[in-house]
Motif scaffolding. Structure first.
Motif, PDB file in Angstrom:
ATOM      1  N   THR A 111     -52.219  95.814  -1.494  1.00 53.06           N
ATOM      2  CA  THR A 111     -51.945  94.546  -2.171  1.00 53.06           C
ATOM      3  C   THR A 111     -50.540  94.485  -2.744  1.00 53.06           C
ATOM      4  O   THR A 111     -50.132  93.445  -3.234  1.00 53.06           O
ATOM      5  N   TYR A 125     -57.174  85.755  -2.839  1.00 48.13           N
ATOM      6  CA  TYR A 125     -55.760  85.435  -3.032  1.00 48.13           C
ATOM      7  C   TYR A 125     -55.330  84.341  -2.061  1.00 48.13           C
ATOM      8  O   TYR A 125     -54.654  83.385  -2.438  1.00 48.13           O
ATOM      9  N   GLN A 138     -49.585  90.908  -6.075  1.00 51.42           N
ATOM     10  CA  GLN A 138     -49.230  90.197  -4.850  1.00 51.42           C
ATOM     11  C   GLN A 138     -48.398  88.953  -5.150  1.00 51.42           C
ATOM     12  O   GLN A 138     -47.438  88.630  -4.449  1.00 51.42           O
ATOM     13  N   LEU A 139     -48.759  88.233  -6.208  1.00 53.04           N
ATOM     14  CA  LEU A 139     -48.006  87.037  -6.585  1.00 53.04           C
ATOM     15  C   LEU A 139     -46.573  87.386  -6.967  1.00 53.04           C
ATOM     16  O   LEU A 139     -45.634  86.675  -6.588  1.00 53.04           O
ATOM     17  N   MET A 199     -53.668  80.629 -11.173  1.00 51.35           N
ATOM     18  CA  MET A 199     -54.081  81.959 -11.612  1.00 51.35           C
ATOM     19  C   MET A 199     -54.643  81.927 -13.029  1.00 51.35           C
ATOM     20  O   MET A 199     -55.722  82.457 -13.303  1.00 51.35           O
ATOM     21  N   MET A 241     -54.174  90.718  -7.426  1.00 54.63           N
ATOM     22  CA  MET A 241     -53.637  89.400  -7.098  1.00 54.63           C
ATOM     23  C   MET A 241     -52.323  89.140  -7.833  1.00 54.63           C
ATOM     24  O   MET A 241     -51.396  88.551  -7.284  1.00 54.63           O
ATOM     25  N   ASN A 242     -52.234  89.585  -9.079  1.00 57.59           N
ATOM     26  CA  ASN A 242     -50.995  89.404  -9.840  1.00 57.59           C
ATOM     27  C   ASN A 242     -49.844  90.197  -9.220  1.00 57.59           C
ATOM     28  O   ASN A 242     -48.706  89.717  -9.166  1.00 57.59           O
TER      29      ASN A 242
END
Length: 361
Positions: free
Chosen positions: A344, A301, A202-203, A169, A199-200
């Motif tokens: 997300t 992602y 989701q991570l 990332m 994306m963050n």
């Protein structure tokens, strides 16, 4: 509010010319004080010796005192020991190890210890009995040389998995922010920022895929119950071609030596991160800006962080040559239907579970 304490760390530059001590409470304080002591600009990225980028205050607070950080100026990169060994292996015939210049550099420090570690791995009979042990109290030799608060092998390996994913990332964000598209086009910058935010989220929801290396994980893990990993094969092959006595297998839970060698195993992006995914993200930003829609963050992602596109491979099978696989341009942006049906902040939507990569022959 969570209380933070003053701790002592060590900082060095990309060339590791000198190392100095820094006492601080926060990541920003480390950046400011470290840059001042090394006499470099404050606009630096912070990286650990194993290549992990540190850009998150919560993660920084979990790191122990005396951790060594590298302060990298824009455009700089630092080689880890695993990188050096990998480069040497890639420069020679893949079936044999011939010491090149980089290997010689790798073995210039602590030669005796490194040779002993690699030699011990050959004879595993005395190590197998320790493979089922988990706690630091039960197998202290396994934890020697580790600067970590982990009290079990599983906890330590889970954090190593998270660090790999965090690194992808940070590197992707850094590459994107260096591009002319991001710097000069405000609308593209907005679209990319939104995509990275998704994306963050989701991570964090997936705990940075801590289960990949954790043998106790209920999902995502890439090993068997006792911690044995098998090479998934070069990016263009369905499985590893090395079989029999030469098969690529390892159990980092067996011994300290096996744990060290496992650090040279890599996640290989079938669709390459730097050559394909980053340029595709920039193209997606342009398309999203022109069509007043959003970047398909879930698609990117999956390519960056999931086993849809990641293969865990032995160092011999990690081919850093150009891969003849590209991103699918039809998945770059979200239509109104996809935006309404995808969230997300939750699990990866079913409408995105099938790989969407295109092989370019």
């Amino acid at each position: 509010m969570k209380q933070v304490t003053m701790k002592g760390y060590k900082v060095s530059d990309a060339k590791r010319n000198r190392t100095v001590g820094v006492a601080c409470q926060t990541l920003d304080e480390l950046r400011v004080k470290g840059s001042c002591k090394l006499n470099i600009e404050k606009n630096v990225q912070i990286q650990m010796l194993d290549g992990t980028y540190v850009d998150d205050e919560d993660y920084f607070q979990t790191l122990p005192s005396q951790t060594v950080f590298l302060l990298l100026k824009p455009g700089e990169s630092a080689y880890t020991g695993a990188d050096i060994l990998y480069n040497a292996l890639q420069a020679v015939n893949l079936d044999f190890l011939r010491a090149g210049n980089e290997v010689q550099k790798f073995f210039t420090q602590n030669v005796k210890e490194k040779v002993q570690n690699l030699a011990k791995l050959v004879n595993r009979s005395s190590q197998i009995q320790n493979v089922t042990l988990s706690r630091k109290l039960d197998d202290p030799a396994w934890f020697e040389g580790i600067e970590s608060r982990a009290s079990t092998k599983e906890e330590f390996m889970a954090r190593r998995s998270q660090e790999r994913i965090r690194g992808y990332m940070y590197k992707t964000q850094d590459d994107v922010k260096k591009s002319e598209t991001y710097r000069n086009d405000k609308m593209c910058q907005k679209k990319l920022t939104e995509a990275f935010q998704k994306m963050n989220l989701q991570l964090k929801a997936h705990k940075y895929f801590n289960g990949y290396f954790d043998r106790s994980a209920m999902s995502d893990r890439l090993c068997d119950d006792v911690g044995g990993f098998q090479c998934r094969g070069r990016w263009d092959l369905p499985h590893c071609k090395y079989k029999g006595a030469n098969q690529h297998m390892i159990n980092p839970y067996e011994s300290r030596e096996a744990r060290i060698v496992f650090s040279t195993w890599n996640f290989d992006h079938v669709v390459e991160r730097s050559r394909s995914i980053v340029p595709a993200l920039l193209e997606a930003a342009k398309l999203a800006s022109n069509n007043s829609c959003a970047i398909n963050a879930i698609y990117f992602y999956r390519l960056l962080f999931t086993t849809d596109n990641l293969k865990l491979v032995h160092i011999i099978c990690h081919d850093k040559g150009t891969h003849s696989v590209q991103c699918n341009s039809r998945e770059f942006t979200l239509t109104a239907r996809k935006v309404d049906s995808c969230s997300t902040g939750e699990e990866i939507p079913k409408c995105f579970t099938e790989p969407q990569v295109s092989v370019m022959l």
